[in-house]
Design an enzyme around this catalytic site. Structure first.
Site, PDB file in Angstrom:
ATOM      1  CE  LYS A   1     -21.271 -19.934 -14.171  1.00  0.00           C
ATOM      2  NZ  LYS A   1     -22.216 -20.827 -14.856  1.00  0.00           N
TER       3      LYS A   1
ATOM      4  N   GLY B   1     -36.114 -20.557 -25.316  1.00  0.00           N
ATOM      5  CA  GLY B   1     -35.543 -19.484 -24.516  1.00  0.00           C
ATOM      6  C   GLY B   1     -34.106 -19.214 -24.911  1.00  0.00           C
TER       7      GLY B   1
ATOM      8  CG  ASN C   1     -31.043 -30.121 -14.286  1.00  0.00           C
ATOM      9  OD1 ASN C   1     -31.236 -31.283 -13.960  1.00  0.00           O
ATOM     10  ND2 ASN C   1     -29.879 -29.684 -14.692  1.00  0.00           N
TER      11      ASN C   1
ATOM     12  CE1 TYR D   1      -3.961   1.808  -0.273  1.00  0.00           C
ATOM     13  CE2 TYR D   1      -3.513   2.682   1.924  1.00  0.00           C
ATOM     14  CZ  TYR D   1      -4.262   2.691   0.760  1.00  0.00           C
ATOM     15  OH  TYR D   1      -5.296   3.569   0.615  1.00  0.00           O
TER      16      TYR D   1
ATOM     17  CG  ASP E   1     -28.816 -17.906 -12.890  1.00  0.00           C
ATOM     18  OD1 ASP E   1     -28.753 -18.668 -13.867  1.00  0.00           O
ATOM     19  OD2 ASP E   1     -28.502 -18.253 -11.743  1.00  0.00           O
TER      20      ASP E   1
END
Length: 754
Positions: free
Chosen positions: A92, A194, A287, A37, A135
């Protein structure tokens, strides 16, 4: 407790969630902090201000992906909102890290307006090396991805669209081959229209399918040109409108070669599958419940139904984790500006090719020891197959470079080695040896040649150019096993029971052992029935360069024949067993762990010499510590004097050119602060990487504790001190262990030739 309760406990366990931020540089001293830093951080800031590309050099941007969602279309849950989607986005991130060593910030945007999502993500461009959209409901997801791909100069990838497309595309390539059908002739029916279905249909065209052969159905039936002209479908569905009569899904499936389900469970009956063309391909990927169950689809026909689902409890799971981590890995490593169609096709074809290769034992075990062999029930690799990383990522990187979207070039062979290193230090170290082996392959006799693992190892050794394997055993048994495994391989076989093959070996064995009481008949019998003796004589006679055995024998019984026939080297009186233990940032060689029960100082010194030579084969400069429970004379008794004398003998040996010291305790040997502080007089200029234990008991206990509690990967035991290369495997070793030790044996043989 059920799955839901277990999952809640899993996520709530302290610390909550599944991800954390950790440092990658030292932060132990005041200077470390001044570099991390203020004031030191100003230097990289100024460098990046002068050249923005230096962000990849001085920050984590090049390995950082943003996983972005608004939670409007979470798989199986629907529109649950941004906050509720966070566990999915963290998950994820777990998959990115676990499978491709990519870091992730998950970003949940409480926003439904696609324009505002585009604006927010675009503004975060300087932070990330890539963006994974997740999503987000259709059709907004198309708009968002298209706009961000246009405005950002890093890869943008909507996994819900392209992930399923790529993985099922790989499955389609292999399924068509098994069914004996051409991609361009397939009649393909989609249930669902879709984001995922449209992207998958587009991708199948990129792979070679004909757009005019694709029929897409939504909840209202077949998407026809008539419906498109009437404005009944959105612009994204319109591209797959066909000038055919209307009808429902059952009508569409009549005579079709392929069914692709990306809709809801239970839509397809056995009668609908029966109406399809011969050897139909059924991808029921809804699913958690597929459009038709696995057993129902397979039982619907007498011919071959090639079936895939999105479930892990059936063969051929179409799982997006086979795609996005490795696609991003390749894209990030060449600093690609996008993930284009060429890169996606390369990923799919790499996955398809991998499914046709022999499957590692570790993968088979991870999936309950079920047979995994290319065919109708195995058309795509398993997610836990570690080879996916260095098959798919290089293919993607190469496609990025060839298509002109890469800003950084990589040399593919070196790149694959770097990828292997991400899976662990042991893979990196073994790659050094295997590359040496490939430069000059040697003949290796595999004593247990009829064993399935030995045959598979021989196939890999030959295919990869590591060695020239010779399988010892019954030729017909070996041929039957090779055919059953589906290996395109005609191995060289040495048959001990063929008269002309073994007579000379029996004579040689008798000549070697006749003054040890071995008769001619006994020698003939040993060569015929014991492949260890046959292989040992084969190597001793120069008909092979190295011997591998031990897979189905206890270590002492497997070691005895080569010791009796081949013996130790001219400058050696003793053999020893060495394990290489690899940690995240360290490699240690442990000796002796398998052979000498109570060595004296001379034996310890000799073992240290052999182990130091072995370390050099792995491009490791040896630093040798003679271990004890005493530090440099702190305890004086016969036990501590033994390693002390061994260290002195090595220092006085003009032919031994590695730093050595001892006796010393194990922590003294491996902890730099102890060596540089309390024992700064030590001859070791850094922590030891060759640990010589005072006896077999200590060595065996020590390496196993390091392996199990220290999280080390162990390679070995590697036998050193023999006159010609011999390695004795552990019972139950996997094919990769055989291949690794065979690579070491080849390098040993190369050293013999110099």
């Amino acid at each position: 407790m059920g799955l839901d309760e277990d999952s809640l406990d899993y996520h709530a366990e302290d610390p909550p969630g599944k991800l954390e931020i950790s440092t990658t540089k030292p932060t132990n001293t005041q200077r470390d902090l001044s570099l991390a830093y203020s004031p030191g951080v100003a230097a990289p800031c100024e460098a990046i201000a002068a050249n923005e590309d230096d962000a990849y050099k001085y920050t984590a941007k090049g390995n950082l992906v943003g996983v972005v969602s608004n939670g409007s279309a979470v798989l199986g849950l629907g529109d649950i909102g941004a906050q509720a989607s966070k566990p999915v986005m963290e998950g994820k991130g777990v998959l990115f890290k676990r499978f491709a060593d990519i870091d992730v910030f998950d970003i949940e945007l409480d926003q439904d307006d696609p324009e505002k999502i585009i604006e927010a993500v675009d503004a975060m461009g300087p932070t990330f090396g890539g963006i994974n959209l997740e999503d987000i409901k259709a059709p907004e997801c198309f708009q968002i991805e298209e706009a961000l791909k246009e405005s950002m100069d890093v890869p943008v990838f909507h996994d819900d669209q392209h992930g399923t497309a790529i993985i099922s595309g790989a499955a389609l390539v292999n399924a068509a081959e098994i069914a004996g059908k051409d991609l361009e002739e397939l009649e393909i029916v989609f249930s669902g229209a879709g984001a995922s279905a449209i992207a998958t249909a587009r991708f199948y065209v990129s792979l070679g399918a004909k757009k005019e052969n694709i029929t897409m159905c939504d909840s209202s039936g077949i998407i026809t040109q008539e419906r498109a002209d009437a404005g009944d479908v959105n612009e994204y569905k319109q591209q797959f409108a066909r000038d055919v009569p209307g009808g429902d899904l059952a009508d569409a499936m009549d005579g079709a070669d392929v069914f692709v389900g990306l809709s809801i469970g239970g839509l397809v009956s056995q009668e609908m599958v029966q109406s399809m063309a011969s050897d139909p391909i059924v991808f029921a990927m809804a699913n958690p419940d597929p459009e038709i169950g696995y057993e129902a689809a397979k039982d619907a026909r007498d011919d071959t139904v090639i079936m895939a689902t999105g479930r892990s409890d059936y063969p051929n799971q179409v799982n997006n984790v086979l795609g996005f981590p490795f696609i991003f890995r390749g894209a990030l490593d060449v600093r690609a500006t996008e993930i284009n169609e060429e890169m996606k096709v390369a990923a799919a074809r790499a996955l398809a090719e991998l499914a046709q290769k022999d499957v590692p034992d570790a993968v088979v075990k991870a999936y309950g020891d079920q047979p995994l062999q290319f065919g109708a029930d195995y058309i795509i690799p398993k997610p836990l197959d570690p080879r996916v990383l260095f098959e798919v990522a290089p293919a993607v990187a190469e496609a990025a470079m060839d298509s002109g979207c890469a800003r950084h070039e990589v040399e593919l062979d070196a790149y694959e080695e770097r990828l292997e290193a991400r899976l662990g230090k042991s893979r990196e170290m073994m790659r050094v040896v295997l590359n040496k082996a490939k430069s000059d392959p040697k003949r290796i006799a595999l004593a247990e040649g009829t064993d399935e693992k030995m045959i598979r190892a021989a196939y890999q050794l030959e295919e990869q150019g590591i060695a020239e394997p010779v399988l010892i055993g019954n030729p017909s048994r070996i041929t039957k096993t090779t055919e059953r495994l589906g290996l395109d391989f005609e191995p060289e076989v040495a048959n001990p029971r063929e008269a002309g093959e073994y007579e000379a070996y029996a004579e040689r064995l008798h000549d070697i052992r006749k003054r040890k009481g071995l008769t001619e008949n006994e020698a003939r019998d040993l060569v015929r029935r014991d492949s260890n003796y046959f292989g040992s004589v084969m190597v001793e006679s120069g008909d092979a360069d190295a011997l591998m055995t031990g897979l189905t024998h206890h270590y002492p019984s497997a070691l005895r024949p080569p010791l009796q026939v081949i013996g130790t080297a001219e400058d050696a009186d003793y053999a020893a067993g060495v394990y290489m233990l690899t940690f995240k940032n360290r490699v240690i060689f442990c000796a002796d762990a398998t052979v000498n029960q109570d060595p004296d100082a001379k034996v310890l010194a000799e073992v240290a010499e052999h182990t130091a030579d072995l370390a050099r084969e792995f491009n490791v400069d040896p630093r040798v510590a003679m271990l004890s429970y005493s530090n440099f004379g702190s305890v004086d008794n016969p036990g501590t004097r033994k390693p002390r004398r061994a260290a002195r003998m090595l220092r006085e040996n003009p032919d031994f050119d590695a730093p050595v010291d001892g006796e010393m305790q194990a922590d003294t040997a491996v902890v730099e602060d102890i060596l540089e502080g309390t024992y700064d007089f030590s001859d070791l200029e850094g922590p030891a990487n060759v640990l010589v234990f005072p006896n077999l008991e200590a060595g065996n206990i020590g390496y196993k504790l390091l392996q199990r509690l220290g999280g080390a990967d162990a390679i070995g035991p590697m036998l050193v001190g023999m006159d010609k290369p011999v390695h004795v495997l552990q019972r139950g070793d996997e094919v990769k262990d055989i291949v690794n030790l065979a690579g070491v044996a080849v390098v040993d043989a190369q050293e013999e030739d110099e």
